[in-house]
Design an enzyme around this catalytic site. Sequence first.
Site, PDB file in Angstrom:
ATOM      1  N   SER A 159       0.826  -1.221   0.000  1.00 29.97           N
ATOM      2  CA  SER A 159       0.000   0.000   0.000  1.00 29.97           C
ATOM      3  C   SER A 159       0.854   1.263   0.000  1.00 29.97           C
ATOM      4  O   SER A 159       0.511   2.261  -0.636  1.00 29.97           O
ATOM      5  CB  SER A 159      -0.928  -0.012   1.220  1.00 29.97           C
ATOM      6  N   ASN A 160       1.984   1.228   0.723  1.00 31.12           N
ATOM      7  CA  ASN A 160       2.870   2.390   0.752  1.00 31.12           C
ATOM      8  C   ASN A 160       3.709   2.512  -0.513  1.00 31.12           C
ATOM      9  O   ASN A 160       4.383   3.514  -0.719  1.00 31.12           O
ATOM     10  CB  ASN A 160       3.790   2.330   1.974  1.00 31.12           C
ATOM     11  N   TYR A 191      -3.034 -10.955   1.833  1.00 34.96           N
ATOM     12  CA  TYR A 191      -2.974  -9.584   2.361  1.00 34.96           C
ATOM     13  C   TYR A 191      -4.376  -9.244   2.858  1.00 34.96           C
ATOM     14  O   TYR A 191      -5.253  -8.885   2.076  1.00 34.96           O
ATOM     15  CB  TYR A 191      -2.536  -8.645   1.233  1.00 34.96           C
ATOM     16  N   LYS A 215      -0.560 -11.390   5.869  1.00 35.54           N
ATOM     17  CA  LYS A 215      -0.291 -10.091   6.493  1.00 35.54           C
ATOM     18  C   LYS A 215      -1.606  -9.591   7.079  1.00 35.54           C
ATOM     19  O   LYS A 215      -2.560  -9.312   6.349  1.00 35.54           O
ATOM     20  CB  LYS A 215       0.255  -9.092   5.473  1.00 35.54           C
ATOM     21  N   ILE A 229       5.057  -7.061   8.638  1.00 33.10           N
ATOM     22  CA  ILE A 229       5.311  -6.419   7.351  1.00 33.10           C
ATOM     23  C   ILE A 229       4.738  -5.025   7.526  1.00 33.10           C
ATOM     24  O   ILE A 229       3.535  -4.812   7.372  1.00 33.10           O
ATOM     25  CB  ILE A 229       4.633  -7.164   6.188  1.00 33.10           C
TER      26      ILE A 229
END
Length: 326
Positions: A67-68, A162, A191, A235
């Site tokens: 996402s980052n 995720y 995650k 993470i």
Amino acid sequence: MSPVSTCPKEASGSRKAQARRQLRAGIYVPTVCFFEKETENLDVQTIGKHAIRLAQAGVTGLAVHGSNGEAVHLSNEERLSAIEATRKALDSCGFPNMPLIVGCSAQSTRETVKLCNQAYAAGADYALVLAASYYKALLQSDSILQFYRDVADASPLPIIIYNYPAAVSGLDLDSDTLITLSRHPNIVGCKFTCGNTGKINRVAAAQEEPAQFLCFGGSGDFTLQTLVGGGSGIIGGIGNVAPKTCVRVMDLYSQGKLKEASRVQDILARGDWAAIQGGVVGIKSAMETHLGYGGFARKPLPRPTGVMTETYAKGFKELVDFERTL
């Protein structure tokens, strides 16, 4: 200013020469993506240097296109360039065994598998996959189970689920679903950006061989809680700013120094709250202020005003100051 790094002469690290790197417990950093400030062109040089800085800080592995990492802002060609630049930097600077996770999320099974294949060819070791959710209202009770099974069956990369409800129309995979998926031989972890430590505990406890399915916290602000609950590490995006602090929490826990680990976790959690509030805009702003590089996110994400920059700088200061003591 770019991150400072020194490396030995570049080494060979082709896909053929390197077997898949082991996914193990530890601290993984989903890296931010860097762009030239004036043009918004991909800044491949800084992508590589940042990867080296994180590796030298002692993290276990890196993740690209989380996402980052602004994957949604990248063309397919840019996605591949970022993967290749990260892998090349690690290989050339003495980290050929560091695993590389790559975000491979799309809205169809077919496209998700295609991204997994492309990531594999570019040097990835594992694929991080969000649930396909655009047509959430039309999905049947077993649609997500089948989605992950189909992707895992066809992907050359092992899959890390995720679970990030905010990014997938509120779809939150429960522990029963995750335990079921953990039985698939090509699904190796999750995650938990849902932040549900009880869920982490249930899924981790259900594993007959924990090393075959790893449960990672999705944020640095519950690193210690993840570990206490049987998780395998994190993470977490805060590692872009303070990788050594993240590693320190896990090291202290592993040494049985819970009181010290809790003290460092407090600092990490306060700093990560600033990251959670500011997202990639805040993280990049704080990096620019405190580390001398970071730049801006791609439009339409805003460039911080002077007031915003000061707020981000203040929110991260305690954590950055602690990081510099390590």
